[in-house]
Design a protein around this motif. Structure first.
Motif, short mmCIF file in Angstrom:
data_model
loop_
_atom_site.label_atom_id
_atom_site.label_comp_id
_atom_site.label_asym_id
_atom_site.label_seq_id
_atom_site.Cartn_x
_atom_site.Cartn_y
_atom_site.Cartn_z
N ALA A 120 0.82 -1.21 0.00
CA ALA A 120 0.00 0.00 0.00
C ALA A 120 0.85 1.26 0.00
N VAL A 121 1.86 1.32 0.88
CA VAL A 121 2.69 2.53 1.00
C VAL A 121 3.54 2.75 -0.25
N PHE A 122 4.19 1.69 -0.73
CA PHE A 122 5.08 1.86 -1.87
C PHE A 122 4.32 2.07 -3.18
N SER A 123 3.08 1.61 -3.25
CA SER A 123 2.25 1.89 -4.43
C SER A 123 2.00 3.38 -4.56
N THR A 124 1.83 4.05 -3.41
CA THR A 124 1.63 5.51 -3.42
C THR A 124 2.87 6.23 -3.94
N ILE A 125 4.05 5.79 -3.47
CA ILE A 125 5.31 6.38 -3.96
C ILE A 125 5.43 6.16 -5.46
N TYR A 126 5.10 4.97 -5.89
CA TYR A 126 5.13 4.61 -7.32
C TYR A 126 4.26 5.57 -8.13
N PHE A 127 3.04 5.81 -7.64
CA PHE A 127 2.11 6.68 -8.35
C PHE A 127 2.65 8.11 -8.45
N GLY A 129 5.81 8.95 -8.51
CA GLY A 129 6.86 8.90 -9.52
C GLY A 129 6.31 8.90 -10.93
N MET A 130 5.23 8.16 -11.17
CA MET A 130 4.60 8.13 -12.49
C MET A 130 4.10 9.53 -12.87
N GLY A 131 3.48 10.21 -11.88
CA GLY A 131 2.98 11.56 -12.15
C GLY A 131 4.10 12.54 -12.48
N THR A 132 5.22 12.43 -11.77
CA THR A 132 6.37 13.30 -12.03
C THR A 132 6.93 13.06 -13.42
N LEU A 133 7.02 11.79 -13.82
CA LEU A 133 7.54 11.45 -15.15
C LEU A 133 6.62 12.01 -16.24
N THR A 134 5.31 11.91 -16.00
CA THR A 134 4.34 12.43 -16.97
C THR A 134 4.49 13.94 -17.12
N LEU A 135 4.70 14.64 -15.99
CA LEU A 135 4.91 16.09 -16.04
C LEU A 135 6.17 16.44 -16.83
N PHE A 164 14.72 12.16 -14.06
CA PHE A 164 15.26 11.04 -13.29
C PHE A 164 14.69 10.97 -11.88
N LEU A 165 14.18 12.06 -11.34
CA LEU A 165 13.48 12.01 -10.06
C LEU A 165 12.24 11.12 -10.19
N GLY A 166 11.45 11.38 -11.23
CA GLY A 166 10.28 10.54 -11.46
C GLY A 166 10.65 9.10 -11.71
N LEU A 167 11.70 8.91 -12.52
CA LEU A 167 12.11 7.55 -12.88
C LEU A 167 12.55 6.76 -11.65
N TYR A 168 13.30 7.40 -10.76
CA TYR A 168 13.81 6.65 -9.60
C TYR A 168 12.83 6.60 -8.44
N LEU A 169 11.82 7.47 -8.43
CA LEU A 169 10.70 7.27 -7.50
C LEU A 169 9.93 6.01 -7.89
N ILE A 170 9.80 5.78 -9.19
CA ILE A 170 9.18 4.55 -9.68
C ILE A 170 10.01 3.34 -9.24
N ALA A 171 11.34 3.47 -9.35
CA ALA A 171 12.22 2.37 -8.92
C ALA A 171 12.05 2.08 -7.44
N LEU A 172 11.90 3.13 -6.62
CA LEU A 172 11.68 2.93 -5.19
C LEU A 172 10.31 2.32 -4.94
N GLY A 173 9.30 2.82 -5.63
CA GLY A 173 7.94 2.30 -5.44
C GLY A 173 7.83 0.83 -5.80
N ILE A 237 -1.17 7.51 -19.62
CA ILE A 237 -1.99 6.30 -19.55
C ILE A 237 -1.43 5.30 -18.53
N PRO A 238 -0.11 5.01 -18.52
CA PRO A 238 0.42 4.14 -17.47
C PRO A 238 0.17 4.69 -16.07
N THR A 239 0.20 6.02 -15.91
CA THR A 239 -0.08 6.61 -14.60
C THR A 239 -1.49 6.29 -14.16
N LEU A 240 -2.43 6.37 -15.10
CA LEU A 240 -3.82 6.02 -14.81
C LEU A 240 -3.94 4.57 -14.39
#
Length: 589
Positions: A120-127, A129-135, A164-173, A237-240
């Motif tokens: 649950a917690v890491f899914s939020t971090i993942y999301f 990161g996805m939003g940051t990458l989309t931006l 790379f912030l978005g990319l590595y937040l995804i890696a952490l998530g 779309i992947p963020t959604l």
């Protein structure tokens, strides 16, 4: 694994099928609880009824992940204007990090939070990161300007930082999801119930099936969107779908069975090592019954079933050898009860089987087919770059090179039901094993198939370079008149290798690990992915350095028509063959 009868006897020896465990009663016998920590009732929870939510979560999360990973090398080269080697190295380094971070999530899950809350917690971090990458792909100021003729401005430090912030937040998530989802799904089947236990092997097959359904959509539809409608929508779309993954996971909460976290597995491993080194001069008794033992049916790990002593890693039995000092030393950290009521320091004497299982898993990583994991980054980098210089047109329609990985996914989707419903029953008649092949046999077969995949890629590249020379295209950075569909066999072979190797590894690491260390052991299995990615980056760096000395073009230049990508594929095939020999030697020893 032995035959069905041997499996049954093993379970009886371990007390998993005994009537006292109550598997004929209303509650599960494997220590699982409900959301509130109460013993969980079998009927109405777990089993296949809970799995659709978990499989749905994994399918959506993998769609999100592969929606980024599959075509990432294209984004780096076309939008951030990186060279082929630099882009490939960045992709493989990021993918490698995605398989290192599971160690963080696994320790938190096993020791403190449990698998449910870790996901649950890491899914939020993942999301996030996805939003940051989309931006980073949507806002013009966050990305470099488009190329003007042959002039392509590089991304500035701020643009790189946001991307790379978005990319590595995804890696952490993903580090909190990867080691927990498969184990959490397998936790829904009660090991003390023979009927439920038999379903667990099928769960891993269908778990990987759901992974590849997500990957199929990513490698076909999402890649097409990214190449034709832009990266803002292609990342949006992947963020959604990551949001849908979170919704799916929480939707099944009332049906789930939970395993309690059992304290830090790292501490237990360290206790065994410290106690063994402290007593390195002591002789281990020949009679294992003289070793330190916890009270009957008591596990050193709260909420877990007791593991029996094994004869492997005999040196660590020194941790369980009782010395005169143990009888006199006062408790320093915490104590454990023994049969005669004595109290011993856990850092000086320790019952090691649970920790030994982790050592066994670590030892498997040394000879498990790590090299086979290089296939994953190669598919998303070198296979794609090879596809970029092939004919990608069918009439007026252009095929995105990254979308050829669809055939890898299709291969998996075909092979999973064929393996589960056809191959296993046939092989079972000859081997007598419940799951047909043993996990080690299954992984070995996959490694052999991966050699064939690299060979197929090399043959396609040889054919492509023959056309380059015949058409005098050596110094032109253009595609050659050879259809990209010639890549289909290499992708199809990679998919077949995955079904044997990856799923076999999932089964092996789950079955061989103690109850309270399954997230950690899953993370250790994922570590082979990280090693494969980092090894791929290292090999690319070494090959580039050696082959470009003296001003030479090298095997993998920016213009592949001037290079020898076929040599690189042959190198991988040869190294994979050597790895197979080492694996075979270790597996039978």
């Amino acid at each position: 694994m032995g035959s069905q009868e041997e499996d049954q006897r093993s379970l009886l020896d371990d007390g998993l099928l005994s009537e006292e465990n109550g598997n004929n009663g209303p509650y599960t016998g494997d220590g699982s609880v409900d959301m509130h920590g109460n013993p969980v009732v079998k009927n109405g929870t777990g089993n296949w009824r809970a799995c659709p939510f978990i499989l749905g979560t994994e399918c959506c999360e993998r769609l999100a992940y592969y929606g980024i990973a599959t075509n990432l090398v294209t984004y780096l080269t076309k939008k951030l204007h990186e060279g082929n080697v630099s882009a490939a190295r960045n992709v493989t380094t990021w993918q490698g990090t995605c398989y290192i971070t599971p160690l963080i999530g696994a320790i938190l899950a096993d020791a403190y939070w449990g698998r449910y809350w870790t996901i649950a917690v890491f899914s939020t971090i993942y999301f996030i990161g996805m939003g940051t990458l989309t931006l980073s792909a949507s806002v013009p100021a966050f990305r470099p300007s488009s190329c003007v003729k042959s002039v392509c401005p590089e991304a500035n430090p701020a643009q790189y930082a946001i991307f790379f912030l978005g990319l590595y937040l995804i890696a952490l998530g993903t580090g909190g999801i990867k080691p927990c989802v498969s184990s959490f799904g397998a936790d829904q089947f009660d090991d003390t119930d023979p009927a439920e236990r038999a379903k667990k092997g099928s769960f891993f097959n269908w778990f990987y099936f759901s992974v590849n359904i997500g990957a199929l959509i990513s490698s076909s539809f999402l890649v097409w969107v990214q190449d034709n409608y832009g990266w803002a929508l292609g990342f949006g779309i992947p963020t959604l779908f990551m949001a849908l993954a979170i919704i799916s996971f929480f939707s099944g909460t009332t049906l789930y069975r939970f395993q309690k976290p059992g304290g830090s597995p790292i501490t237990r491993v360290c206790q065994v090592v410290v106690a063994s080194l402290h007593k390195w001069k002591l002789d281990v008794p020949h009679d294992s019954s003289l070793l330190y033992e916890l009270p009957e049916k008591t596990s050193a790990i709260e909420g877990s079933r007791k593991l029996q002593h094994t004869d492997e890693l005999k040196f660590l039995d020194k941790a369980a050898t009782v010395s005169d000092l143990d009888l006199k030393t006062e408790d320093l950290y915490h104590v454990c009860g023994t049969r005669d009521g004595s109290r011993y320091n856990d850092w000086l004497i320790h019952h090691p089987p649970a920790s030994l299982s982790t050592f066994d898993v670590i030892s498997v990583i040394i000879w498990v087919p790590v090299y086979d994991r290089i296939l994953v980054p190669i598919i998303s980098t070198m296979f794609v770059e090879q596809g970029m210089v092939l004919d990608t047109t069918i009439g007026s329609f252009t095929i995105p090179p990254a979308s050829l990985s669809t055939f890898d996914v299709i291969s998996v989707i075909i092979w999973v039901p064929v393996y589960d419903r056809i191959l296993v029953p046939i092989v079972r008649r000859f081997t007598g094993r419940e799951r047909g092949f043993s996990e080690l046999q299954r992984m070995g077969i996959g490694l052999f198939i991966s050699i064939l995949a690299m060979t197929a890629a090399a043959l396609v590249e040889i054919k492509r370079l023959d056309i380059v020379r015949a058409e005098h295209l050596e110094h032109q950075k253009v595609a050659v008149p050879l259809s990209i569909f010639w890549q289909i066999p290499q992708y199809f072979l990679v998919g077949a290798a995955e079904v044997f190797t990856f799923i076999g590894q999932l089964e092996f690491f789950y079955d061989q690990s103690p109850d309270a260390m399954r997230s950690l052991c899953s993370a250790l299995s994922l570590l082979t992915n990280a090693l494969g990615n980092y090894l791929s980056s290292l090999i690319l760096t070494i090959v580039t350095y050696i082959t470009t000395r003296g001003g030479k073009t090298g095997w993998i230049p920016d213009n592949l028509n001037e290079g020898h990508l076929d040599y690189f594929f042959w190198l991988l095939a040869g190294l994979s063959f050597l790895n197979l020999l080492v694996y075979a030697f270790c597996a039978v020893s």
